[in-house]
Design an enzyme around this catalytic site. Structure first.
Site, PDB file in Angstrom:
ATOM      1  N   PRO A   9      -2.712 -11.005  -3.336  1.00  0.00           N
ATOM      2  CA  PRO A   9      -3.289 -10.465  -2.106  1.00  0.00           C
ATOM      3  C   PRO A   9      -2.885  -9.028  -1.788  1.00  0.00           C
ATOM      4  O   PRO A   9      -1.733  -8.638  -1.994  1.00  0.00           O
ATOM      5  CB  PRO A   9      -2.775 -11.413  -1.013  1.00  0.00           C
ATOM      6  CG  PRO A   9      -1.609 -12.106  -1.611  1.00  0.00           C
ATOM      7  CD  PRO A   9      -1.889 -12.191  -3.081  1.00  0.00           C
ATOM      8  N   ASN A  10      -3.870  -8.299  -1.324  1.00  0.00           N
ATOM      9  CA  ASN A  10      -3.735  -6.911  -0.845  1.00  0.00           C
ATOM     10  C   ASN A  10      -3.585  -5.887  -1.967  1.00  0.00           C
ATOM     11  O   ASN A  10      -3.568  -4.686  -1.705  1.00  0.00           O
ATOM     12  CB  ASN A  10      -2.582  -6.772   0.173  1.00  0.00           C
ATOM     13  CG  ASN A  10      -2.783  -7.688   1.356  1.00  0.00           C
ATOM     14  OD1 ASN A  10      -3.835  -7.655   1.982  1.00  0.00           O
ATOM     15  ND2 ASN A  10      -1.811  -8.544   1.639  1.00  0.00           N
ATOM     16  N   ARG A  17      -3.149   1.623   0.251  1.00  0.00           N
ATOM     17  CA  ARG A  17      -2.170   0.784   0.954  1.00  0.00           C
ATOM     18  C   ARG A  17      -0.762   1.372   0.817  1.00  0.00           C
ATOM     19  O   ARG A  17      -0.260   1.492  -0.302  1.00  0.00           O
ATOM     20  CB  ARG A  17      -2.193  -0.605   0.301  1.00  0.00           C
ATOM     21  CG  ARG A  17      -1.135  -1.536   0.784  1.00  0.00           C
ATOM     22  CD  ARG A  17      -1.034  -2.760  -0.110  1.00  0.00           C
ATOM     23  NE  ARG A  17      -0.046  -3.663   0.440  1.00  0.00           N
ATOM     24  CZ  ARG A  17       0.525  -4.643  -0.230  1.00  0.00           C
ATOM     25  NH1 ARG A  17       0.209  -4.876  -1.486  1.00  0.00           N
ATOM     26  NH2 ARG A  17       1.429  -5.409   0.341  1.00  0.00           N
ATOM     27  N   TYR A  22       3.563   2.066  -2.809  1.00  0.00           N
ATOM     28  CA  TYR A  22       2.778   1.569  -3.943  1.00  0.00           C
ATOM     29  C   TYR A  22       2.053   2.659  -4.729  1.00  0.00           C
ATOM     30  O   TYR A  22       1.377   2.362  -5.714  1.00  0.00           O
ATOM     31  CB  TYR A  22       1.766   0.520  -3.445  1.00  0.00           C
ATOM     32  CG  TYR A  22       2.435  -0.684  -2.801  1.00  0.00           C
ATOM     33  CD1 TYR A  22       3.213  -1.552  -3.570  1.00  0.00           C
ATOM     34  CD2 TYR A  22       2.325  -0.948  -1.434  1.00  0.00           C
ATOM     35  CE1 TYR A  22       3.850  -2.650  -2.991  1.00  0.00           C
ATOM     36  CE2 TYR A  22       2.948  -2.046  -0.849  1.00  0.00           C
ATOM     37  CZ  TYR A  22       3.704  -2.883  -1.631  1.00  0.00           C
ATOM     38  OH  TYR A  22       4.338  -3.970  -1.070  1.00  0.00           O
ATOM     39  N   ASN A  71       1.329 -10.292 -10.817  1.00  0.00           N
ATOM     40  CA  ASN A  71       1.904  -9.787  -9.580  1.00  0.00           C
ATOM     41  C   ASN A  71       1.301 -10.647  -8.467  1.00  0.00           C
ATOM     42  O   ASN A  71       0.182 -10.403  -8.019  1.00  0.00           O
ATOM     43  CB  ASN A  71       1.574  -8.306  -9.371  1.00  0.00           C
ATOM     44  CG  ASN A  71       2.294  -7.743  -8.150  1.00  0.00           C
ATOM     45  OD1 ASN A  71       2.825  -8.493  -7.336  1.00  0.00           O
ATOM     46  ND2 ASN A  71       2.307  -6.426  -8.028  1.00  0.00           N
ATOM     47  N   ALA A  74       2.463 -11.063  -2.022  1.00  0.00           N
ATOM     48  CA  ALA A  74       3.185 -11.811  -0.978  1.00  0.00           C
ATOM     49  C   ALA A  74       3.356 -13.293  -1.333  1.00  0.00           C
ATOM     50  O   ALA A  74       4.316 -13.940  -0.895  1.00  0.00           O
ATOM     51  CB  ALA A  74       2.459 -11.659   0.346  1.00  0.00           C
ATOM     52  N   GLU A  95       6.468 -11.984 -14.580  1.00  0.00           N
ATOM     53  CA  GLU A  95       6.340 -11.609 -13.162  1.00  0.00           C
ATOM     54  C   GLU A  95       6.563 -10.102 -13.036  1.00  0.00           C
ATOM     55  O   GLU A  95       7.545  -9.580 -13.561  1.00  0.00           O
ATOM     56  CB  GLU A  95       7.404 -12.350 -12.341  1.00  0.00           C
ATOM     57  CG  GLU A  95       7.451 -11.919 -10.881  1.00  0.00           C
ATOM     58  CD  GLU A  95       8.578 -12.604 -10.091  1.00  0.00           C
ATOM     59  OE1 GLU A  95       9.318 -13.440 -10.667  1.00  0.00           O
ATOM     60  OE2 GLU A  95       8.711 -12.281  -8.903  1.00  0.00           O
ATOM     61  N   HIS A  97       6.406  -6.589 -10.266  1.00  0.00           N
ATOM     62  CA  HIS A  97       6.232  -6.000  -8.940  1.00  0.00           C
ATOM     63  C   HIS A  97       6.278  -4.486  -9.079  1.00  0.00           C
ATOM     64  O   HIS A  97       7.039  -3.952  -9.902  1.00  0.00           O
ATOM     65  CB  HIS A  97       7.317  -6.469  -7.968  1.00  0.00           C
ATOM     66  CG  HIS A  97       7.275  -7.939  -7.760  1.00  0.00           C
ATOM     67  ND1 HIS A  97       6.319  -8.557  -6.998  1.00  0.00           N
ATOM     68  CD2 HIS A  97       8.047  -8.929  -8.281  1.00  0.00           C
ATOM     69  CE1 HIS A  97       6.509  -9.860  -7.035  1.00  0.00           C
ATOM     70  NE2 HIS A  97       7.550 -10.117  -7.811  1.00  0.00           N
ATOM     71  N   ARG A 104      14.217  -4.172  -0.566  1.00  0.00           N
ATOM     72  CA  ARG A 104      13.381  -4.246   0.630  1.00  0.00           C
ATOM     73  C   ARG A 104      13.821  -5.408   1.536  1.00  0.00           C
ATOM     74  O   ARG A 104      14.946  -5.885   1.407  1.00  0.00           O
ATOM     75  CB  ARG A 104      11.907  -4.340   0.200  1.00  0.00           C
ATOM     76  CG  ARG A 104      11.480  -3.124  -0.646  1.00  0.00           C
ATOM     77  CD  ARG A 104      10.038  -3.212  -1.080  1.00  0.00           C
ATOM     78  NE  ARG A 104       9.125  -3.166   0.053  1.00  0.00           N
ATOM     79  CZ  ARG A 104       7.835  -3.499  -0.011  1.00  0.00           C
ATOM     80  NH1 ARG A 104       7.316  -3.864  -1.185  1.00  0.00           N
ATOM     81  NH2 ARG A 104       7.075  -3.451   1.061  1.00  0.00           N
TER      82      ARG A 104
END
Ligand code: DQA
Length: 137
Positions: A9-10, A17, A22, A71, A74, A95, A97, A104
């Site tokens: 998502p996103n 964004r 990012y 990825n 969220a 995985e 990111h 964070r």
């Protein structure tokens, strides 16, 4: 060799964004660069904002492709369902990111993907995807 890049998502908003986190490239532009760099590979890209669609895609390719670069965005921090799907299939999952999630907020330090992934690459910007693909070579 067939590799799926699966974004959650996103991540369709990459480029606009939170560019300070990012970056300012769209994923479509970056994907074209990956296809150019890894010409010998069959790279496929799929993005969804919907958890069930991500699970469906993992099930669809997870017994025939050579690798999945995931990825989960969220959903990384919430989705037992995506973790179970990765466990259920035979294709190895890396995985990734873009940001270093450990630098964070604390809720981003939890991952339901890491315990079932072959490996984890994070914090290298979009290059995280490139490094994940290289891990399959
Ligand atoms: C992310 C990190 C996640 O915590 C966040 O929810 C994202 C993107 C990353 O690539 O840095 O959407 O997965």
């Amino acid at each position: 060799m067939k590799i799926l890049i699966l974004n959650g998502p996103n991540l369709n908003l990459l480029g606009k964004r939170e560019p300070e986190i990012y970056g300012s490239d769209t994923f479509e532009d970056y994907f074209a660069k990956l296809q150019f760099k890894f010409k010998d590979l069959e790279l496929e890209y799929f993005q969804s904002n919907i958890e069930g669609e991500l699970i469906g895609k993992i099930q669809e390719v997870g017994f025939s492709y050579d690798g999945i670069v995931l990825n989960a965005a969220a959903y990384t921090h919430t989705s037992i369902g995506i973790g179970d799907a990765i466990k259920a299939v035979t294709t190895p999952v890396i995985e990734v990111h873009i940001s270093n999630t450990h630098k964070r907020e604390e809720f981003r330090h939890v991952s339901y993907i890491s315990p079932v992934a072959r490996g984890v690459i994070l914090g290298f910007g979009l290059q995280s995807y490139d490094l994940a693909i290289q891990s399959f070579l």
